[in-house]
Design a protein around this motif. Structure first.
Motif, PDB file in Angstrom:
ATOM      1  N   ARG A  90       0.760  -1.222  -0.037  1.00 33.61           N
ATOM      2  CA  ARG A  90       0.058   0.008   0.002  1.00 33.61           C
ATOM      3  C   ARG A  90       0.698   1.371  -0.129  1.00 33.61           C
ATOM      4  O   ARG A  90       0.580   2.351  -0.523  1.00 33.61           O
ATOM      5  N   THR A  91       2.035   1.317   0.728  1.00 27.71           N
ATOM      6  CA  THR A  91       2.792   2.320   0.859  1.00 27.71           C
ATOM      7  C   THR A  91       3.450   2.730  -0.441  1.00 27.71           C
ATOM      8  O   THR A  91       3.519   3.932  -0.978  1.00 27.71           O
ATOM      9  N   TYR A  92       4.001   1.908  -1.202  1.00 29.58           N
ATOM     10  CA  TYR A  92       4.505   1.945  -2.719  1.00 29.58           C
ATOM     11  C   TYR A  92       3.433   2.190  -3.417  1.00 29.58           C
ATOM     12  O   TYR A  92       3.825   3.300  -4.344  1.00 29.58           O
ATOM     13  N   GLY A  93       2.358   1.700  -3.627  1.00 29.50           N
ATOM     14  CA  GLY A  93       1.440   2.192  -4.294  1.00 29.50           C
ATOM     15  C   GLY A  93       0.786   3.633  -4.241  1.00 29.50           C
ATOM     16  O   GLY A  93       0.735   4.341  -5.201  1.00 29.50           O
ATOM     17  N   ALA A  94       1.060   4.089  -2.895  1.00 25.83           N
ATOM     18  CA  ALA A  94       0.535   5.388  -2.614  1.00 25.83           C
ATOM     19  C   ALA A  94       1.818   6.349  -3.197  1.00 25.83           C
ATOM     20  O   ALA A  94       1.075   7.487  -3.818  1.00 25.83           O
ATOM     21  N   PHE A  95       2.856   6.117  -2.974  1.00 24.73           N
ATOM     22  CA  PHE A  95       4.047   6.811  -3.635  1.00 24.73           C
ATOM     23  C   PHE A  95       3.739   6.880  -4.974  1.00 24.73           C
ATOM     24  O   PHE A  95       4.100   7.847  -5.780  1.00 24.73           O
ATOM     25  N   ARG A  96       3.587   5.713  -5.666  1.00 22.86           N
ATOM     26  CA  ARG A  96       3.499   5.533  -7.033  1.00 22.86           C
ATOM     27  C   ARG A  96       2.467   6.376  -7.887  1.00 22.86           C
ATOM     28  O   ARG A  96       2.518   6.796  -8.916  1.00 22.86           O
ATOM     29  N   GLY A  97       1.108   6.523  -6.902  1.00 22.37           N
ATOM     30  CA  GLY A  97       0.093   7.221  -7.175  1.00 22.37           C
ATOM     31  C   GLY A  97       0.316   8.711  -7.120  1.00 22.37           C
ATOM     32  O   GLY A  97      -0.625   9.361  -7.346  1.00 22.37           O
ATOM     33  N   GLY A  98       1.493   9.104  -6.590  1.00 25.80           N
ATOM     34  CA  GLY A  98       1.747  10.519  -6.375  1.00 25.80           C
ATOM     35  C   GLY A  98       1.048  11.263  -5.253  1.00 25.80           C
ATOM     36  O   GLY A  98       0.968  12.440  -5.331  1.00 25.80           O
ATOM     37  N   GLY A  99       0.821  10.268  -4.191  1.00 22.54           N
ATOM     38  CA  GLY A  99       0.194  11.024  -3.107  1.00 22.54           C
ATOM     39  C   GLY A  99       1.194  11.971  -2.160  1.00 22.54           C
ATOM     40  O   GLY A  99       0.615  12.557  -1.325  1.00 22.54           O
ATOM     41  N   HIS A 100       2.368  11.784  -2.529  1.00 25.77           N
ATOM     42  CA  HIS A 100       3.276  12.783  -1.917  1.00 25.77           C
ATOM     43  C   HIS A 100       3.862  14.042  -2.740  1.00 25.77           C
ATOM     44  O   HIS A 100       4.621  14.724  -2.195  1.00 25.77           O
ATOM     45  N   LEU A 101       3.114  14.214  -3.756  1.00 24.38           N
ATOM     46  CA  LEU A 101       3.350  15.093  -4.839  1.00 24.38           C
ATOM     47  C   LEU A 101       2.213  16.368  -4.619  1.00 24.38           C
ATOM     48  O   LEU A 101       1.045  16.208  -4.195  1.00 24.38           O
ATOM     49  N   ALA A 102       2.763  17.495  -4.949  1.00 24.78           N
ATOM     50  CA  ALA A 102       1.754  18.762  -4.978  1.00 24.78           C
ATOM     51  C   ALA A 102       1.932  19.656  -6.373  1.00 24.78           C
ATOM     52  O   ALA A 102       2.324  20.476  -6.481  1.00 24.78           O
ATOM     53  N   PRO A 103       1.657  19.032  -7.536  1.00 24.11           N
ATOM     54  CA  PRO A 103       2.030  19.434  -8.698  1.00 24.11           C
ATOM     55  C   PRO A 103       1.061  21.146  -9.018  1.00 24.11           C
ATOM     56  O   PRO A 103       1.543  21.656  -9.671  1.00 24.11           O
ATOM     57  N   GLU A 104       0.131  20.880  -8.415  1.00 25.24           N
ATOM     58  CA  GLU A 104      -0.733  22.339  -8.469  1.00 25.24           C
ATOM     59  C   GLU A 104      -0.352  23.186  -7.597  1.00 25.24           C
ATOM     60  O   GLU A 104      -0.693  24.540  -7.590  1.00 25.24           O
ATOM     61  N   GLN A 105       0.874  23.019  -6.556  1.00 19.19           N
ATOM     62  CA  GLN A 105       1.555  23.996  -5.718  1.00 19.19           C
ATOM     63  C   GLN A 105       3.048  24.060  -6.075  1.00 19.19           C
ATOM     64  O   GLN A 105       3.821  23.889  -5.112  1.00 19.19           O
ATOM     65  N   ALA A 106       3.166  23.886  -7.489  1.00 20.86           N
ATOM     66  CA  ALA A 106       4.876  23.793  -7.879  1.00 20.86           C
ATOM     67  C   ALA A 106       5.208  25.251  -7.645  1.00 20.86           C
ATOM     68  O   ALA A 106       5.772  25.993  -8.576  1.00 20.86           O
ATOM     69  N   VAL A 107       5.332  25.887  -6.422  1.00 22.82           N
ATOM     70  CA  VAL A 107       5.692  27.140  -6.158  1.00 22.82           C
ATOM     71  C   VAL A 107       7.481  27.363  -5.871  1.00 22.82           C
ATOM     72  O   VAL A 107       7.859  28.445  -5.918  1.00 22.82           O
ATOM     73  N   GLY A 108       8.094  26.265  -5.698  1.00 26.60           N
ATOM     74  CA  GLY A 108       9.647  26.328  -5.634  1.00 26.60           C
ATOM     75  C   GLY A 108      10.345  26.760  -6.841  1.00 26.60           C
ATOM     76  O   GLY A 108       9.823  26.650  -8.022  1.00 26.60           O
ATOM     77  N   LYS A 109      11.404  27.642  -6.702  1.00 27.92           N
ATOM     78  CA  LYS A 109      12.096  28.181  -7.770  1.00 27.92           C
ATOM     79  C   LYS A 109      13.339  27.258  -8.269  1.00 27.92           C
ATOM     80  O   LYS A 109      13.679  27.095  -9.413  1.00 27.92           O
ATOM     81  N   ARG A 110      14.145  26.914  -6.946  1.00 27.10           N
ATOM     82  CA  ARG A 110      15.302  26.222  -7.564  1.00 27.10           C
ATOM     83  C   ARG A 110      15.125  24.737  -7.968  1.00 27.10           C
ATOM     84  O   ARG A 110      14.633  24.068  -6.947  1.00 27.10           O
TER      85      ARG A 110
END
Length: 251
Positions: free
Chosen positions: A215-235
């Protein structure tokens, strides 16, 4: 200006937050297990913790360890903050703690709940993983001649100094509850990030993507740890390793 206590103030993030707050004119107290005069193990609490929070208006809670004890540490901090009349507790968490069933993430989510129910004014910021964490991961994975990666994973690393700047901004303001997440500027495959690391370090490694399960790998693979709509970083990660690794090799 405001008197601010930074827990974990000698760590990767806390150190930069402390520096930024001082540069902005605040009086900063640094709390960690070994930093005098406020050397405290938050998991145990004690009289030094009460002294550290006395007269403090805001606490920025950066102290955390995957080894366990974050809930006990935060409970002690909240109790001391209540006794001292602290008005604002700022907490740094991780994007996906409510979506990825990793043990450390579950602990971070439990800490969020403690803070939300503390009766204190609070602000909560979640971010994606820091650049330096990826470098440490790749340092370990690249030791053998074959660099094995979990297949199908992506990441969105962010610059710690950008997160510190945001935390300092939040600490200078009033309680805002949960604020928008912060993500790095790019969502990248783990393999592309590893190749960037290998180029920067000059290492030659064969990369093998290994399918995992659970389940953990599946959640990571599904992008649960990502925030593409909040890609506010610059570097970007390339820019980070150019300074951190390639710059160090030339020095």
């Amino acid at each position: 200006m405001t008197t601010i206590l930074v827990t974990g103030g000698t760590g990767t993030l806390g150190r930069v937050v402390s520096e930024r707050l001082r540069a902005d004119g605040h009086e900063v107290r640094v709390l960690s297990r070994h930093a005098q005069p406020y050397a405290v193990d938050l998991r145990q609490g004690g009289t030094v913790l009460d002294k550290a929070v006395a007269g403090v208006e805001t606490v920025v809670h950066c102290a955390s360890t995957p080894g366990g004890g974050d809930e006990e540490a935060t409970a002690h901090l909240i109790a001391a903050a209540r006794r001292a009349g602290v008005g604002h507790l700022v907490y740094i968490s991780i994007v996906g703690v409510d979506r990825v069933p990793l043990g450390y993430y579950r602990t971070k989510l439990a800490v969020e709940r403690l803070i939300e129910e503390s009766g204190l004014g609070w602000t909560l910021l979640r971010t994606t993983q820091f650049h330096d964490l990826l470098v440490r991961v790749f340092d370990t994975l690249a030791r053998p001649p074959v660099l094995m990666l979990p297949a199908g994973l992506k990441d969105q690393p962010i610059e710690v100094e950008e997160v510190a700047e945001r935390l300092a901004e939040l600490a200078a303001g009033g309680p805002a509850r949960r604020v928008p997440d912060m993500g790095g500027p790019e969502v990248r495959t783990f393999e592309s990030l590893a190749r960037t690391y290998l180029r920067a370090t000059g290492r030659r490694r064969r990369i093998v993507n290994v399918p995992l399960w659970g389940r953990t790998y599946g959640a990571f693979r599904g992008g649960g740890h990502l925030a593409p709509e909040q890609a506010v970083g610059k570097r970007t990660f390339e820019e980070y390793v150019a300074v951190r690794i390639e710059g160090g090799r030339r020095a």
